[in-house]
Scaffold this active site. Structure first.
Site, PDB file in Angstrom:
ATOM      1  N   PRO A 283      26.856  30.933  39.747  1.00 31.95           N
ATOM      2  CA  PRO A 283      27.478  32.054  39.683  1.00 31.95           C
ATOM      3  C   PRO A 283      29.157  32.376  40.317  1.00 31.95           C
ATOM      4  O   PRO A 283      29.726  31.595  39.882  1.00 31.95           O
ATOM      5  CB  PRO A 283      27.092  32.132  41.509  1.00 31.95           C
ATOM      6  CG  PRO A 283      26.484  30.824  41.328  1.00 31.95           C
ATOM      7  CD  PRO A 283      26.494  29.827  40.069  1.00 31.95           C
ATOM      8  N   GLY A 284      29.293  32.816  39.362  1.00 35.05           N
ATOM      9  CA  GLY A 284      31.030  32.954  39.717  1.00 35.05           C
ATOM     10  C   GLY A 284      30.815  34.562  41.252  1.00 35.05           C
ATOM     11  O   GLY A 284      31.149  33.769  42.211  1.00 35.05           O
ATOM     12  N   ARG A 285      31.082  35.540  40.057  1.00 38.30           N
ATOM     13  CA  ARG A 285      31.982  36.506  41.461  1.00 38.30           C
ATOM     14  C   ARG A 285      31.144  36.775  42.708  1.00 38.30           C
ATOM     15  O   ARG A 285      31.209  37.377  44.076  1.00 38.30           O
ATOM     16  CB  ARG A 285      31.227  38.197  40.555  1.00 38.30           C
ATOM     17  CG  ARG A 285      31.872  39.124  41.662  1.00 38.30           C
ATOM     18  CD  ARG A 285      31.102  40.407  41.253  1.00 38.30           C
ATOM     19  NE  ARG A 285      30.562  40.409  39.252  1.00 38.30           N
ATOM     20  CZ  ARG A 285      31.509  41.137  38.682  1.00 38.30           C
ATOM     21  NH1 ARG A 285      32.399  42.067  39.281  1.00 38.30           N
ATOM     22  NH2 ARG A 285      31.234  41.649  37.574  1.00 38.30           N
ATOM     23  N   CYS A 352      53.707  50.784  34.113  1.00 41.18           N
ATOM     24  CA  CYS A 352      54.285  51.814  33.235  1.00 41.18           C
ATOM     25  C   CYS A 352      53.124  52.612  32.433  1.00 41.18           C
ATOM     26  O   CYS A 352      52.602  52.715  31.125  1.00 41.18           O
ATOM     27  CB  CYS A 352      55.951  52.087  32.396  1.00 41.18           C
ATOM     28  SG  CYS A 352      56.878  52.189  33.497  1.00 41.18           S
TER      29      CYS A 352
HETATM   30  N1  LLP Z   1      27.939  32.181  33.596  1.00 43.09           N
HETATM   31  C1  LLP Z   1      28.501  32.841  32.126  1.00 43.09           C
HETATM   32  C2  LLP Z   1      28.283  32.069  31.012  1.00 43.09           C
HETATM   33  C3  LLP Z   1      29.084  34.059  32.145  1.00 43.09           C
HETATM   34  O1  LLP Z   1      30.033  34.236  31.014  1.00 43.09           O
HETATM   35  C4  LLP Z   1      29.648  34.335  33.608  1.00 43.09           C
HETATM   36  C5  LLP Z   1      30.673  35.858  33.226  1.00 43.09           C
HETATM   37  C6  LLP Z   1      28.982  33.584  34.714  1.00 43.09           C
HETATM   38  C7  LLP Z   1      28.791  32.237  34.130  1.00 43.09           C
HETATM   39  C8  LLP Z   1      29.018  34.318  36.025  1.00 43.09           C
HETATM   40  O2  LLP Z   1      28.612  35.707  35.748  1.00 43.09           O
HETATM   41  P1  LLP Z   1      29.091  36.100  37.628  1.00 43.09           P
HETATM   42  O3  LLP Z   1      28.759  35.530  38.351  1.00 43.09           O
HETATM   43  O4  LLP Z   1      30.103  36.685  38.069  1.00 43.09           O
HETATM   44  O5  LLP Z   1      28.729  37.616  37.443  1.00 43.09           O
HETATM   45  N2  LLP Z   1      35.809  40.466  34.215  1.00 43.09           N
HETATM   46  C9  LLP Z   1      34.477  41.187  34.842  1.00 43.09           C
HETATM   47  C10 LLP Z   1      33.424  40.196  34.518  1.00 43.09           C
HETATM   48  C11 LLP Z   1      33.422  39.151  33.616  1.00 43.09           C
HETATM   49  C12 LLP Z   1      31.933  38.955  33.759  1.00 43.09           C
HETATM   50  C13 LLP Z   1      32.280  37.822  32.167  1.00 43.09           C
HETATM   51  N3  LLP Z   1      30.886  36.350  32.271  1.00 43.09           N
HETATM   52  C14 LLP Z   1      34.549  42.411  36.363  1.00 43.09           C
HETATM   53  O6  LLP Z   1      35.198  41.979  36.380  1.00 43.09           O
HETATM   54  O7  LLP Z   1      33.800  42.526  36.012  1.00 43.09           O
END
Ligand code: LLP
Length: 424
Positions: A283-285, A352
């Site tokens: 998990p990230g977000r 800009c």
């Molecule tokens: N694992 C892999 C292989 C991933 O590609 C990603 C995110 C994650 C885990 C984590 O995903 P999360 O739990 O954060 O959804 N910049 C975009 C989001 C790009 C996500 C890329 N991969 C935004 O701002 O919405």
């Protein structure tokens, strides 16, 4: 105390926005703007929800640091016992800098270079999530040159629709990610036959900002079908990695809570007879998104015939999500004025470009010199910030109760010019 939706540690007290016990206006005055502010309690609460859902299981939570890779943020998760999901040699260096155990680091990404593979093998990372058949061959060679054996998991593209923004959907056939479902068995047989690879798991990640458990349940079914097929060929998979992707509440979004989601998913895992496997998550977000806000100063109010603009000192280089994905972030006056009439503004930055907007048609009661907070900006904001228009990147602070730690000094123009050279 009046907490913001989805953000229990960011709340109104005495007519002012606070992060934990600290007023946002005080942080802005002390540290300048634009300023990212993170709540440590909020991050730990998000992590605790996953842990509740996985209680009693063998599970590793590998924080996907691409969401926010600032060292102070990583330190919170390292100290809480998380591993890390990385996608570059740079992210590996960050994980090691905060004392992560190499075994708990997993390396994802479609374009790992030989140098990055070598670096990761040298420190003994836990797993390479391999994304193509060609990568298997290269990793075998690099491991062979070092006389090592690389632990691998294959990232499967399960071809399920995560029902999210097309730029952040990754588990469909047309995406560049993972190995196609139909090729998976073939790839596993190849991996098992290579001398310098050791198969340890299977992996998938279907997208980001997923707000429904349906796509996860579908992906799990498809992955478990594959586990059964692969193991029938005598290749044992110790762990199953279900990736990340769980959404957060930006604007009344209602993603399942991590504990509820995992209770539901584990029920399926058990029913299908795979409850004994180690579970990995990336998990990230969902661990950091709602823990952060970006504080910015109102520079000018610019009334217009069609639109009123509120020009602030944060911009698309600090907060790229609206420009990139038309993403919606809540915007609040840090201390709303009782003496100013709420007016509808497009909140824009100094860059800009017409694409440099942070929010459209927002009602705010502000005057120049006031501070606003752009909400839910803990994930994919600072980590995606740029120096466009030679703007220095913002400072970051981590609030822990009543204490504030500066975790990133504001970048200086000298930092930007340092690596550049005049022609002789
Ligand atoms: N694992 C892999 C292989 C991933 O590609 C990603 C995110 C994650 C885990 C984590 O995903 P999360 O739990 O954060 O959804 N910049 C975009 C989001 C790009 C996500 C890329 N991969 C935004 O701002 O919405």
């Amino acid at each position: 105390m009046n907490a913001l939706p989805g953000q229990p540690h960011i709340h109104w007290r005495d007519g002012e926005l606070h992060v934990e016990q600290v007023p946002v206006t005080q942080l802005a005055r002390e540290h300048g703007t634009p300023l990212f502010v993170y709540s440590k309690a909020s991050m730990l609460a998000a992590l605790a929800a996953y842990r509740r859902g996985l209680e009693g299981r063998r599970a590793r939570i590998c924080y996907a640091m691409k969401a926010n890779s600032s060292l102070g943020v990583l330190q919170v998760f390292a100290q809480a016992g998380c591993g890390f999901d990385i996608v570059s040699g740079g992210e590996l260096a960050r994980a090691l800098a905060v004392g992560a155990k190499p075994h708990d680091i997993i390396f994802s990404g479609v374009g790992k270079t030989r140098a990055e593979m070598a670096q990761a093998l040298q420190v003994g990372i836990g797993c390479f999530n391999v994304e193509s058949e060609a990568e298997l061959e290269v990793l075998d060679q690099v491991a062979g040159q070092q006389g090592r054996v690389a632990p691998v998991s294959i990232r499967v593209n399960p071809n399920v629709d995560a029902k999210t923004h097309p730029y952040i959907s990754t588990g469909l056939k047309g995406n560049k990610f993972g190995i196609a479902h139909e090729r998976t068995l073939h790839a596993y047989k190849r991996a098992a036959s290579l001398k310098h690879l050791r198969v340890v798991g299977i992996d998938c990640h279907i997208g980001s900002q997923i707000t429904d458990s349906g796509p996860y349940l579908d992906a799990m079914d498809r992955i478990l079908d594959l586990v059964a097929t692969i193991e029938a060929e005598g290749i044992r998979l110790q762990h199953i990695d279900f990736g990340g992707g769980l959404g957060i509440d930006y604007r009344g979004d209602r993603p399942p809570a991590a504990d509820a989601l995992w209770t539901e998913l584990l029920r399926k895992l058990d029913a299908r007879g795979f409850g004994d496997r180690e579970i990995l998550l990336e998990p990230g977000r969902s661990l950091v998104g709602n823990a952060g806000l970006c504080v910015s100063e109102v520079l000018y109010l610019k009334p217009g015939e069609q639109k009123n603009f509120c020009i602030v000192d944060a911009a698309m280089n600090d907060l790229p999500r609206p420009a990139m994905y038309e993403a919606w972030h809540g915007i609040e006056a840090a201390k709303p004025r009782s003496d100013a009439q709420p007016t509808t503004y497009d909140v824009v930055g100094p860059v800009c470009e017409s694409g440099d907007w942070l929010g459209r048609e927002r009602s705010l009661a502000v005057q120049p010199g006031d501070f606003i907070a752009v909400l839910s900006t803990g994930a994919y904001c600072m980590s995606m910030a740029s120096n466009y228009n030679t703007r220095t990147r913002a400072a970051e602070v981590l609030v822990d109760g009543g204490r504030t730690h500066v975790i990133r000094e504001r970048e200086r123009v000298e930092d930007l010019l340092r690596n550049e050279r005049l022609v002789d």
